[in-house]
Design a protein around this motif. Sequence first.
Motif, PDB file in Angstrom:
ATOM      1  N   SER A 161       0.751  -1.135  -0.167  1.00 33.78           N
ATOM      2  CA  SER A 161       0.090   0.029   0.138  1.00 33.78           C
ATOM      3  C   SER A 161       0.620   1.294  -0.169  1.00 33.78           C
ATOM      4  CB  SER A 161      -0.837   0.087   1.211  1.00 33.78           C
ATOM      5  OG  SER A 161      -0.157   0.244   2.411  1.00 33.78           O
ATOM      6  N   PHE A 211       1.565   2.814   2.431  1.00 30.26           N
ATOM      7  CA  PHE A 211       0.885   3.702   3.487  1.00 30.26           C
ATOM      8  C   PHE A 211       1.208   3.492   4.928  1.00 30.26           C
ATOM      9  CE2 PHE A 211      -3.240   5.250   5.851  1.00 30.26           C
ATOM     10  CZ  PHE A 211      -2.851   6.502   5.391  1.00 30.26           C
ATOM     11  N   VAL A 226       1.620   3.517   8.883  1.00 28.80           N
ATOM     12  CA  VAL A 226       0.919   3.824   9.873  1.00 28.80           C
ATOM     13  C   VAL A 226       1.572   3.472  11.368  1.00 28.80           C
ATOM     14  CG1 VAL A 226      -1.676   3.875  11.282  1.00 28.80           C
ATOM     15  CG2 VAL A 226      -1.240   3.477   8.616  1.00 28.80           C
ATOM     16  N   ASN A 275       2.102  -0.759  10.890  1.00 31.14           N
ATOM     17  CA  ASN A 275       1.566  -1.721  10.216  1.00 31.14           C
ATOM     18  C   ASN A 275       2.437  -2.751   9.370  1.00 31.14           C
ATOM     19  OD1 ASN A 275       2.020   0.407   8.664  1.00 31.14           O
ATOM     20  ND2 ASN A 275       0.596   0.204   7.029  1.00 31.14           N
ATOM     21  N   GLU A 315       2.492  -5.419   6.453  1.00 25.97           N
ATOM     22  CA  GLU A 315       1.744  -6.033   5.184  1.00 25.97           C
ATOM     23  C   GLU A 315       2.232  -7.370   5.012  1.00 25.97           C
ATOM     24  OE1 GLU A 315       1.513  -3.030   2.612  1.00 25.97           O
ATOM     25  OE2 GLU A 315       0.065  -1.852   3.559  1.00 25.97           O
ATOM     26  N   CYS A 343      -2.644  -4.367  11.070  1.00 29.16           N
ATOM     27  CA  CYS A 343      -2.579  -2.915  11.349  1.00 29.16           C
ATOM     28  C   CYS A 343      -1.566  -2.364  12.429  1.00 29.16           C
ATOM     29  CB  CYS A 343      -4.294  -2.472  11.576  1.00 29.16           C
ATOM     30  SG  CYS A 343      -5.096  -2.544  10.002  1.00 29.16           S
ATOM     31  N   ALA A 344      -1.456  -1.165  12.189  1.00 29.08           N
ATOM     32  CA  ALA A 344      -0.410  -0.681  13.582  1.00 29.08           C
ATOM     33  C   ALA A 344      -1.161  -0.746  14.837  1.00 29.08           C
ATOM     34  CB  ALA A 344      -0.150   0.713  13.289  1.00 29.08           C
ATOM     35  N   GLU A 345      -2.379  -0.714  14.960  1.00 33.31           N
ATOM     36  CA  GLU A 345      -3.092  -0.799  16.051  1.00 33.31           C
ATOM     37  C   GLU A 345      -3.022  -2.057  16.852  1.00 33.31           C
ATOM     38  OE1 GLU A 345      -4.327   0.498  13.431  1.00 33.31           O
ATOM     39  OE2 GLU A 345      -5.726   2.104  13.937  1.00 33.31           O
ATOM     40  N   THR A 354      -8.095   7.551  10.664  1.00 36.74           N
ATOM     41  CA  THR A 354      -8.747   7.106  11.995  1.00 36.74           C
ATOM     42  C   THR A 354      -8.562   5.494  12.010  1.00 36.74           C
ATOM     43  OG1 THR A 354     -10.786   6.687  10.611  1.00 36.74           O
ATOM     44  CG2 THR A 354     -10.406   8.839  12.087  1.00 36.74           C
ATOM     45  N   PRO A 355      -8.840   4.835  13.137  1.00 33.67           N
ATOM     46  CA  PRO A 355      -8.503   3.245  13.104  1.00 33.67           C
ATOM     47  C   PRO A 355      -9.581   2.676  12.403  1.00 33.67           C
ATOM     48  CG  PRO A 355      -8.633   4.269  15.518  1.00 33.67           C
ATOM     49  CD  PRO A 355      -9.004   5.366  14.631  1.00 33.67           C
ATOM     50  N   CYS A 356      -9.242   1.779  11.676  1.00 27.77           N
ATOM     51  CA  CYS A 356     -10.174   0.998  10.867  1.00 27.77           C
ATOM     52  C   CYS A 356     -11.322   0.398  11.955  1.00 27.77           C
ATOM     53  CB  CYS A 356      -9.423   0.060  10.013  1.00 27.77           C
ATOM     54  SG  CYS A 356      -9.065  -1.703  10.802  1.00 27.77           S
TER      55      CYS A 356
HETATM   56  N1  THU Z   1      -3.743   0.585   8.448  1.00 27.02           N
HETATM   57  C1  THU Z   1      -3.467   0.680   9.675  1.00 27.02           C
HETATM   58  O1  THU Z   1      -2.348   0.170  10.314  1.00 27.02           O
HETATM   59  N2  THU Z   1      -4.296   1.083  10.703  1.00 27.02           N
HETATM   60  C2  THU Z   1      -5.662   1.377  10.395  1.00 27.02           C
HETATM   61  O2  THU Z   1      -6.469   1.604  11.372  1.00 27.02           O
HETATM   62  C3  THU Z   1      -5.840   1.762   8.813  1.00 27.02           C
HETATM   63  C4  THU Z   1      -5.011   0.831   7.999  1.00 27.02           C
HETATM   64  C5  THU Z   1      -3.036   0.089   7.581  1.00 27.02           C
HETATM   65  C6  THU Z   1      -3.458  -1.445   6.887  1.00 27.02           C
HETATM   66  C7  THU Z   1      -2.649  -1.351   5.736  1.00 27.02           C
HETATM   67  O3  THU Z   1      -1.423  -2.008   5.878  1.00 27.02           O
HETATM   68  C8  THU Z   1      -2.537   0.250   5.181  1.00 27.02           C
HETATM   69  O4  THU Z   1      -2.837   0.945   6.376  1.00 27.02           O
HETATM   70  C9  THU Z   1      -3.427   0.633   4.163  1.00 27.02           C
HETATM   71  O5  THU Z   1      -4.830   0.285   4.367  1.00 27.02           O
END
Ligand code: THU
Length: 141
Positions: A28, A30, A32, A48, A50, A59-61, A90-92
Amino acid sequence: MSEVTDAVMQQLVEAARVARVRAYAPYSRFAVGAALLDEAGRIHAGCNVENAAHPQGMCAEACALAHLVLAGGTRVRAAVVVGVSDQPVTPCGGCRQKLREFADDDTPVWCADLHQVSARYTLGELLPASFGPAHIGAARP
Ligand code: THU
């Protein structure tokens, strides 16, 4: 439980920013970071992680929660998520539920980027009328 001060929340922001640098997000791109405050005042961070089998990513959380539990923590008193986007990261949904296991409706959940805190929520705002341990007769951890 006493209120978490803004100074401590800011420490969580810094810890989440540092953790975000460690993100493994080659798919991604992306990154976090997350940081959690436990009942003893300790900070646990996560990033995070992957995976080429995409659904196996973490996810990071979730990473931060695993660190908290491994360290003997039992409660999440505050949470911060750091990501870079033009809107607050925001948290997923899944992570809201994961946090809910160890947190309360009034637990602060802040979102930040590299420069500022972009949003301040409580977990109850992010996950209203949530399902939790009491629904299945389990004692609060
Ligand atoms: N991601 C997180 O780590 N925490 C979230 O709450 C939102 C999404 C990560 C998951 C994935 O590795 C990347 O962000 C893109 O979705």
